[in-house]
Scaffold this motif. Structure first.
Motif, PDB file in Angstrom:
ATOM      1  N   MET A 244      -4.733  17.947  -8.779  1.00 53.02           N
ATOM      2  CA  MET A 244      -4.153  18.237  -7.465  1.00 53.02           C
ATOM      3  C   MET A 244      -2.797  18.852  -7.657  1.00 53.02           C
ATOM      4  SD  MET A 244      -5.174  15.200  -4.996  1.00 53.02           S
ATOM      5  CE  MET A 244      -6.698  14.327  -5.046  1.00 53.02           C
ATOM      6  N   GLY A 245      -2.561  19.925  -6.950  1.00 54.03           N
ATOM      7  CA  GLY A 245      -1.299  20.646  -7.119  1.00 54.03           C
ATOM      8  C   GLY A 245      -0.175  19.986  -6.362  1.00 54.03           C
ATOM      9  N   ALA A 246       0.972  20.527  -6.539  1.00 55.78           N
ATOM     10  CA  ALA A 246       2.161  19.961  -5.910  1.00 55.78           C
ATOM     11  C   ALA A 246       2.053  20.017  -4.392  1.00 55.78           C
ATOM     12  CB  ALA A 246       3.407  20.708  -6.368  1.00 55.78           C
ATOM     13  N   SER A 247       1.389  21.060  -3.882  1.00 48.40           N
ATOM     14  CA  SER A 247       1.302  21.196  -2.429  1.00 48.40           C
ATOM     15  C   SER A 247       0.500  20.064  -1.812  1.00 48.40           C
ATOM     16  CB  SER A 247       0.657  22.536  -2.080  1.00 48.40           C
ATOM     17  OG  SER A 247      -0.605  22.591  -2.709  1.00 48.40           O
ATOM     18  N   GLN A 248      -0.392  19.491  -2.595  1.00 53.11           N
ATOM     19  CA  GLN A 248      -1.232  18.443  -2.007  1.00 53.11           C
ATOM     20  C   GLN A 248      -0.689  17.052  -2.266  1.00 53.11           C
ATOM     21  OE1 GLN A 248      -5.143  19.212  -3.550  1.00 53.11           O
ATOM     22  NE2 GLN A 248      -5.709  20.131  -1.600  1.00 53.11           N
ATOM     23  N   SER A 249       0.323  16.972  -3.096  1.00 56.91           N
ATOM     24  CA  SER A 249       0.776  15.624  -3.423  1.00 56.91           C
ATOM     25  C   SER A 249       1.446  14.968  -2.214  1.00 56.91           C
ATOM     26  CB  SER A 249       1.759  15.657  -4.596  1.00 56.91           C
ATOM     27  OG  SER A 249       2.931  16.353  -4.184  1.00 56.91           O
ATOM     28  N   GLY A 250       1.958  15.806  -1.295  1.00 58.33           N
ATOM     29  CA  GLY A 250       2.608  15.249  -0.113  1.00 58.33           C
ATOM     30  C   GLY A 250       1.658  14.382   0.704  1.00 58.33           C
ATOM     31  N   PRO A 251       0.600  15.029   1.217  1.00 60.90           N
ATOM     32  CA  PRO A 251      -0.341  14.243   2.021  1.00 60.90           C
ATOM     33  C   PRO A 251      -0.972  13.110   1.231  1.00 60.90           C
ATOM     34  CG  PRO A 251      -0.920  16.579   2.097  1.00 60.90           C
ATOM     35  CD  PRO A 251       0.320  16.458   1.309  1.00 60.90           C
ATOM     36  N   VAL A 252      -1.317  13.352  -0.015  1.00 61.38           N
ATOM     37  CA  VAL A 252      -1.951  12.291  -0.810  1.00 61.38           C
ATOM     38  C   VAL A 252      -1.022  11.095  -0.905  1.00 61.38           C
ATOM     39  CG1 VAL A 252      -2.679  11.663  -3.122  1.00 61.38           C
ATOM     40  CG2 VAL A 252      -3.441  13.807  -2.129  1.00 61.38           C
ATOM     41  N   HIS A 253       0.231  11.406  -1.150  1.00 66.34           N
ATOM     42  CA  HIS A 253       1.211  10.336  -1.251  1.00 66.34           C
ATOM     43  C   HIS A 253       1.285   9.565   0.069  1.00 66.34           C
ATOM     44  CE1 HIS A 253       4.336   8.463  -3.502  1.00 66.34           C
ATOM     45  NE2 HIS A 253       5.204   8.586  -2.515  1.00 66.34           N
ATOM     46  N   MET A 254       1.282  10.355   1.158  1.00 67.76           N
ATOM     47  CA  MET A 254       1.347   9.714   2.470  1.00 67.76           C
ATOM     48  C   MET A 254       0.106   8.849   2.685  1.00 67.76           C
ATOM     49  SD  MET A 254       1.680  11.490   6.207  1.00 67.76           S
ATOM     50  CE  MET A 254       0.024  12.108   6.316  1.00 67.76           C
ATOM     51  N   PHE A 255      -1.047   9.385   2.260  1.00 68.00           N
ATOM     52  CA  PHE A 255      -2.272   8.606   2.423  1.00 68.00           C
ATOM     53  C   PHE A 255      -2.200   7.311   1.647  1.00 68.00           C
ATOM     54  CE2 PHE A 255      -3.555  11.797   4.883  1.00 68.00           C
ATOM     55  CZ  PHE A 255      -4.608  12.632   4.536  1.00 68.00           C
ATOM     56  N   GLN A 256      -1.676   7.404   0.472  1.00 67.01           N
ATOM     57  CA  GLN A 256      -1.611   6.191  -0.332  1.00 67.01           C
ATOM     58  C   GLN A 256      -0.697   5.158   0.312  1.00 67.01           C
ATOM     59  OE1 GLN A 256      -0.573   7.619  -4.208  1.00 67.01           O
ATOM     60  NE2 GLN A 256      -2.678   7.402  -4.939  1.00 67.01           N
ATOM     61  N   ASP A 257       0.418   5.666   0.829  1.00 69.58           N
ATOM     62  CA  ASP A 257       1.320   4.741   1.521  1.00 69.58           C
ATOM     63  C   ASP A 257       0.623   4.069   2.690  1.00 69.58           C
ATOM     64  OD1 ASP A 257       4.438   6.549   1.153  1.00 69.58           O
ATOM     65  OD2 ASP A 257       3.519   4.922   0.001  1.00 69.58           O
ATOM     66  N   LEU A 258      -0.055   4.924   3.463  1.00 70.66           N
ATOM     67  CA  LEU A 258      -0.754   4.400   4.633  1.00 70.66           C
ATOM     68  C   LEU A 258      -1.823   3.403   4.218  1.00 70.66           C
ATOM     69  CD1 LEU A 258      -1.304   7.363   7.079  1.00 70.66           C
ATOM     70  CD2 LEU A 258      -0.074   5.256   7.470  1.00 70.66           C
ATOM     71  N   ALA A 259      -2.544   3.752   3.157  1.00 67.87           N
ATOM     72  CA  ALA A 259      -3.607   2.855   2.698  1.00 67.87           C
ATOM     73  C   ALA A 259      -3.017   1.511   2.328  1.00 67.87           C
ATOM     74  CB  ALA A 259      -4.335   3.474   1.504  1.00 67.87           C
ATOM     75  N   TYR A 260      -1.903   1.580   1.671  1.00 62.64           N
ATOM     76  CA  TYR A 260      -1.267   0.323   1.271  1.00 62.64           C
ATOM     77  C   TYR A 260      -0.807  -0.469   2.479  1.00 62.64           C
ATOM     78  CZ  TYR A 260       1.993  -2.852  -0.915  1.00 62.64           C
ATOM     79  OH  TYR A 260       2.643  -3.990  -1.307  1.00 62.64           O
ATOM     80  N   LYS A 261      -0.231   0.274   3.445  1.00 61.74           N
ATOM     81  CA  LYS A 261       0.354  -0.416   4.594  1.00 61.74           C
ATOM     82  C   LYS A 261      -0.727  -1.009   5.500  1.00 61.74           C
ATOM     83  CE  LYS A 261       2.663   1.149   8.396  1.00 61.74           C
ATOM     84  NZ  LYS A 261       3.530   1.940   9.213  1.00 61.74           N
ATOM     85  N   THR A 262      -1.783  -0.224   5.740  1.00 61.89           N
ATOM     86  CA  THR A 262      -2.750  -0.678   6.739  1.00 61.89           C
ATOM     87  C   THR A 262      -3.966  -1.370   6.145  1.00 61.89           C
ATOM     88  OG1 THR A 262      -3.852   1.460   6.654  1.00 61.89           O
ATOM     89  CG2 THR A 262      -2.162   1.165   8.335  1.00 61.89           C
ATOM     90  N   GLY A 263      -4.197  -1.205   4.850  1.00 59.37           N
ATOM     91  CA  GLY A 263      -5.340  -1.884   4.252  1.00 59.37           C
ATOM     92  C   GLY A 263      -6.611  -1.069   4.225  1.00 59.37           C
ATOM     93  N   PHE A 264      -6.560   0.146   4.749  1.00 62.78           N
ATOM     94  CA  PHE A 264      -7.743   0.997   4.621  1.00 62.78           C
ATOM     95  C   PHE A 264      -7.833   1.530   3.203  1.00 62.78           C
ATOM     96  CE2 PHE A 264      -9.380   1.021   8.704  1.00 62.78           C
ATOM     97  CZ  PHE A 264      -8.403   1.229   9.655  1.00 62.78           C
ATOM     98  N   SER A 265      -9.004   2.053   2.877  1.00 69.76           N
ATOM     99  CA  SER A 265      -9.127   2.700   1.564  1.00 69.76           C
ATOM    100  C   SER A 265      -8.758   4.171   1.721  1.00 69.76           C
ATOM    101  CB  SER A 265     -10.557   2.573   1.055  1.00 69.76           C
ATOM    102  OG  SER A 265     -11.399   3.394   1.825  1.00 69.76           O
ATOM    103  N   ILE A 266      -8.533   4.804   0.588  1.00 67.04           N
ATOM    104  CA  ILE A 266      -8.131   6.214   0.630  1.00 67.04           C
ATOM    105  C   ILE A 266      -9.217   7.032   1.324  1.00 67.04           C
ATOM    106  CG2 ILE A 266      -7.470   8.198  -0.735  1.00 67.04           C
ATOM    107  CD1 ILE A 266      -5.473   6.256  -1.278  1.00 67.04           C
ATOM    108  N   GLU A 267     -10.448   6.715   1.025  1.00 64.77           N
ATOM    109  CA  GLU A 267     -11.583   7.431   1.602  1.00 64.77           C
ATOM    110  C   GLU A 267     -11.540   7.342   3.126  1.00 64.77           C
ATOM    111  OE1 GLU A 267     -13.356   9.105  -0.596  1.00 64.77           O
ATOM    112  OE2 GLU A 267     -14.236   9.944   1.227  1.00 64.77           O
ATOM    113  N   GLN A 268     -11.296   6.135   3.590  1.00 65.82           N
ATOM    114  CA  GLN A 268     -11.280   5.920   5.042  1.00 65.82           C
ATOM    115  C   GLN A 268     -10.111   6.662   5.673  1.00 65.82           C
ATOM    116  OE1 GLN A 268     -11.251   1.634   4.878  1.00 65.82           O
ATOM    117  NE2 GLN A 268     -13.388   1.502   5.463  1.00 65.82           N
TER     118      GLN A 268
END
Lengths: 791, 217
Positions: B1-25
């Motif tokens: 994954m390139g640098a341009s995509q690391s933003g959203p991925v990072h955000m997704f991971q944060d969200l996943a951690y915060k809310t308990g969903f999986s990355i897929e969800q």
């Protein structure tokens, strides 16, 4: 049982500790002996014949020799047993079964340890033994009688009262257990038994694979009758109950298919792949076909019930007949009769209940319970008798192997399936749950009857099968049935909640349904709730209009629930003596005035009362209440409650309107306006919390609520009392209907808005008045209600 | 994954951690978010109102409001937002996530409390922490609004009965002059303790494909 009797009864064991049960035991053995003696059919009838011929013999001879002569002596007393033989025997058996049931419940210690089914089987054994001693052949549980007459009532009872919500929520799990579990059991047991037979050698080697598989399929099915009998007594939580019970119902299709499959092919000898495929297709046809047949009859029944408003008496008959027809029609095509019956009951229930009268509903409920209870008892007794009767062939290895394999298969099956199922469930099944499910897999009379049907030519080892099955049945019913209750307590398995369903829970259940549907829609996820919602909407729009008569077709579920609750509470209130005791549902003193929004405090001009005045008022109030109570007593409890959906309701409404008019006219003469009509809840709440303030419910058009006509202190005379105090000089107005206290609905003379200040003025002083003159009223002269006429 | 995509991925991971969903969800929910907002950045009320199936829902107003309610965002503020971003969207939806297996009892109690809090906030529209008689009546009216016959009397009667029940169960003894203000959160929890909220108030966040409708369970 009225409390008084129960109390006396309970002291007996204290006085004569051992005597009570011994006496009863003796009494029942005596009755037993008598019944068996008279019921021993062949003996009775043969004696009868002899005596008949003996009695009539001389006469006929006389006749022949003296033909022209005299008349024969008139037979004053003759014995003709053959004429009534069949119904007599049947009634005798049913009577015996019912007396046994009665007996067990009189011995509380025994019935708390041993489940009823065990006791009944023991009785059957005893009866069978007695009959054999006498020298007769004990009757066997004929498969015909069992499948056509004894089984349907039990299944209909279960299907009609099936908790649909829990059933559909757990449908996936139930189907897994029923279909996959039964298949696994059948093949495991059948296959291993075949292996054992081959290994064992000389006597068993003749048993071929197909016979073993057939035996396995018969014995692997969990029996609904046995499960119901045992689980009913242990009050386990609803989830486990519906899982085991649902499994026992749905595995019928699997059993039917496997049974026919193996029976067919054991005559041929081999099975090909096409046969297996056909078997699968057959399974689908049998189960879905059964459900469709049941649903059709259910809809017919619902449609018929729409028109029964003029012939209420035969309403229950339609329910029973349509269901039985569904069962028989399914059996004609070898479809699953049990599933047809369940489908019929479940489909017709919501619509039929909306159409029929309350009394018919009670009738249906009690008849179903009664029939299923009798069937249940008879089945177990006959199982015992058949054990004594049936041809047995005991083979240690086979029987023990069967037993062990059945238990092992059940445990492995449940554990394995739960592992898979838990991946898909929100509420996981714990190991405690799994244990109970495995332990609750009881076998019963269905397996017995199926083996009995086997043809001895094709299955030379049928008697051995029979013995093995009986052993397994006895083991599961006795050992597992008896120990499940202490185990449930030991493992602290959750028991059934006895709580009444409250209106808050109902509101929120509905709210949740809509909420979850909405969230699913927002997420774009067409899940469980989405489809349920669609089904409900379809139901509301089309189906209900067809199948439910009149206005009730448009009634939302919440309102229906509210009506039911109102009705129950009203009945409770009447039964508790008309409000002199607080109904148990609301032990608190919270009443509607606590909840209504506060109004600014009024200047309440409550004049000081002199002692004499108080006495006078007290006397007047007491006589009023007395007269009311006398009138109340003359009411019949059946006329007190008007069924809102029966005929004559319109007349009551018209009458009420007329009374309202009269009241209005009368109120014009009073200066103090009466308080406005309250919602039914307010009225009842006041009834409940304020023993002397009895209110009336208003007749709103949209809620046909129960009108319990009780006296109201807001009736003319009491209003006039306040009036008298407030403004001396005005004449109390005699009520227009004359003579005694009349029941009137106080109605507002001014529009509601203007009354907000006045109504409080009026209500408050009155209630204050009531409280100052807290007279307990006349001594409780009402007779106690005996048994409530509704459970 | 390139640098341009690391933003959203990072955000997704944060969200996943915060809310308990999986990355897929989270990814699926993001797709759905974009679908709903027609590729705009923020979600507004109109977007939700456009969901066709929601139009038939009797309590759609309250459901939509719940998404814009500040109290559900985990902050102590009160009031409404006009538009929400993806993070808030997922936060609200996390109230409907089924509890993970092997959740301990303490954790379960917390989850139940959170879900009940969500429900409470839905009823308590004026943010005063109490459900008054009027608010409750509105709830009942909305529930019955999809049926044609509906006197105001019926809703009033049902609401009265319900409030009476709550008061009787939770407060018990009340003098004739006391006034029952409304349902507080503790009382709300008490009357609904038998409805197993933690198991009922869930949806399965599986196949959330927005382009093809899938029948997941």
């Amino acid at each position: 049982v009225p409390a008084s009797y129960a109390g006396v009864y309970n002291t007996y064991p204290l006085i004569f500790p051992g005597l009570q049960s011994v006496m009863e035991l003796k009494m029942f053995l005596l009755v037993l002996g008598l019944l068996v003696g008279t019921g021993s059919p062949d003996m009775g009838s043969s004696q009868g014949k002899c005596s008949e011929s003996l009695v009539q013999g001389p006469q006929t001879q006389e006749n022949r020799t003296h033909t022209t002569h005299s008349k024969k002596p008139f037979p004053v007393l003759s014995f003709g047993y053959d004429y009534v033989r069949l119904p007599f025997e049947i009634s005798l058996w049913v009577l015996l079964a019912s007396l046994m049931k009665l007996g067990f419940h009189l011995m509380p210690r025994l019935s708390s340890i041993v489940p009823e089914s065990c006791l009944l089987i023991v009785v059957g054994l005893l009866v069978g033994g007695l009959i054999k001693l006498v020298g007769e052949a004990p009757p066997v549980l004929e498969s015909n009688i069992f499948f056509l007459y004894l089984l349907p009532p039990i299944i209909l009872d279960a299907g009609y009262f099936l908790p649909i919500r829990q059933f559909t929520e757990n449908l996936g799990t139930i189907l897994m257990f029923a279909v996959v579990g039964t298949l696994w059991n059948a093949f495991f047991v059948g296959g291993l038994l075949y292996g054992v037979c081959q290994l064992e050698g000389h006597r068993l080697v003749t048993v071929d694979l197909l016979s073993c598989l057939l035996f396995g399929s018969i014995i692997s099915a969990v029996d609904p009758v046995a499960v119901l009998a045992v689980f009913e007594e242990i009050h386990i939580n609803e989830l486990l109950h519906i899982l085991v019970f649902g499994e026992s119902l749905l595995n019928d299709a699997v059993t039917v298919v496997l049974y026919h499959l193996f029976e067919e092919f054991s005559s041929v000898g081999t099975i090909t792949v096409t046969d297996v495929l056909l078997g699968i297709v057959c399974f689908l046809v049998v189960s879905l076909g059964g459900i469709v047949v049941g649903a059709i009859y259910g809809i017919l029944a619902a449609f018929t019930s729409r028109f029964t408003s003029h012939t209420r008496v035969i309403e229950p008959l339609f329910v029973f007949l349509y269901s039985y027809m569904a069962y028989l029609s399914a059996e004609v095509f070898h479809l699953s009769g049990i599933m047809a019956l369940i489908a019929c009951g479940a489909v017709m229930r919501p619509y039929v209940e909306a159409n029929i009268s309350h009394k018919s509903h009670t009738t249906i409920k009690y008849f179903l319970k009664m029939w299923s209870s009798v069937s249940d008892t008879l089945i177990f007794i006959f199982l015992g008798v058949s054990t004594v009767a049936g041809p047995h062939e005991w083979n240690w290895i086979f029987v023990v192997a069967t037993l062990i394999f059945c238990l092992v298969a059940r445990v492995l099956g449940v554990v394995g399936l739960t592992f898979v199922i838990n991946k898909f469930r929100i509420v996981k099944l714990t190991s405690k749950d799994q244990f109970i499910i495995a332990y609750g897999g009881l076998r019963g009379a269905i397996a017995f009857s199926l083996v009995y049907l086997l043809n001895t030519d094709h299955f030379p080892k049928r008697n051995m099968f029979l013995t093995a099955i009986i052993t397994v049945i006895f083991f599961t019913v006795f050992v597992q049935g008896m120990t499940i209750r202490p185990l449930v307590d030991l493992l602290a398995v959750k028991k059934k909640q006895e709580t009444k369903r409250s209106i808050n829970e109902e509101i929120h259940t509905q709210f949740l349904d809509h909420l979850l549907t909405g969230i699913e829609d927002i997420c774009g996820h067409y899940g469980h709730h989405h489809w349920k919602d669609k089904l409900n909407r379809f139901n509301k729009k089309y189906v209900k209009k067809c199948l439910i008569a009149g206005e009730r077709s448009k009634e939302p579920q919440l309102i229906a629930f509210y009506h039911k609750m109102e009705m129950k509470q009203a009945i409770e209130l009447v039964e508790s003596g008309g409000g002199s005791k607080l109904p148990s549902a609301m032990p608190s003193t919270v009443s509607m005035q606590n909840i209504q929004p506060k109004k600014p405090p009024q200047d309440r001009a409550l004049p000081q009362l002199s002692k004499a005045r108080e006495e006078e008022i007290r006397k007047i109030l007491r006589t009023n209440l007395q007269r009311t109570r006398q009138r109340l007593r003359s009411y019949n409890r059946h006329t007190l409650i008007a069924d809102p959906y029966e005929d004559g309701w319109n007349e009551i409404l018209i009458k009420r309107k007329k009374m309202k008019e009269l009241e209005k006219k009368m109120n014009n003469y009073l200066t103090v306006p009466a308080p406005p009509p309250d919602s039914p809840t307010i009225a009842r709440a006041r009834l409940a919390s304020d023993p002397q303030a009895w209110g009336l419910k208003s007749a709103t058009e949209s809620i046909p609520s129960i009108k319990v006509d009780l006296a109201s202190p807001q009736s003319p005379e009491s209003v006039n009392i306040v009036d008298e105090i407030g403004m001396k000089g005005s004449q109390p107005k005699v009520s227009e209907e004359g003579g005694g206290l009349t029941m009137k609905v106080p109605s507002p003379t001014k529009p509601r808005k203007d009354q907000t200040t006045d109504e409080d003025n009026d209500k408050e002083p009155q209630q204050r008045l009531m409280r100052c003159l807290s007279d307990p009223g006349p001594a409780a002269e009402e007779e106690d209600e005996d048994e409530p006429f509704l459970h | 994954m390139g640098a341009s995509q690391s933003g959203p991925v990072h955000m997704f991971q944060d969200l996943a951690y915060k809310t308990g969903f999986s990355i897929e969800q989270i990814k699926n929910l993001h797709n759905r978010f974009i679908y709903l907002t027609q590729a705009e950045d923020t979600l507004r009320r109109e977007h939700l109102e456009n969901v066709s199936d929601l139009a038939l829902n009797p309590i759609r107003r309250q459901i939509i409001e719940a998404f814009f309610d500040k109290r559900n965002m985990g902050e102590k503020e009160k009031g409404c937002l006009q538009e929400i971003g993806f993070e808030e969207f997922v936060t609200v939806l996390s109230f409907f996530r089924p509890p993970k297996p092997h959740t301990v009892d303490e954790e379960m109690k917390n989850i139940k409390k959170e879900k009940l809090r969500f429900l409470f906030n839905m009823h308590d529209t004026d943010n005063d922490g109490i459900i008054t008689l009027d608010e409750y009546r509105r709830v009942v009216e909305e529930l019955l609004s999809s049926y044609e016959i509906m006197g105001a009397e019926t809703a009033k009667a049902i609401t009265d009965a319900a409030m009476l029940e709550v008061a009787s169960v939770t407060v018990g003894q009340m003098g004739p002059d006391e006034f029952y203000e409304g349902i507080t959160f503790e009382q709300f929890m008490q009357i609904l303790k038998d409805v197993e909220i933690e198991t009922k108030m869930n949806i399965h966040f599986w196949n959330l494909d927005t382009r093809t409708v899938q029948c997941g369970k």
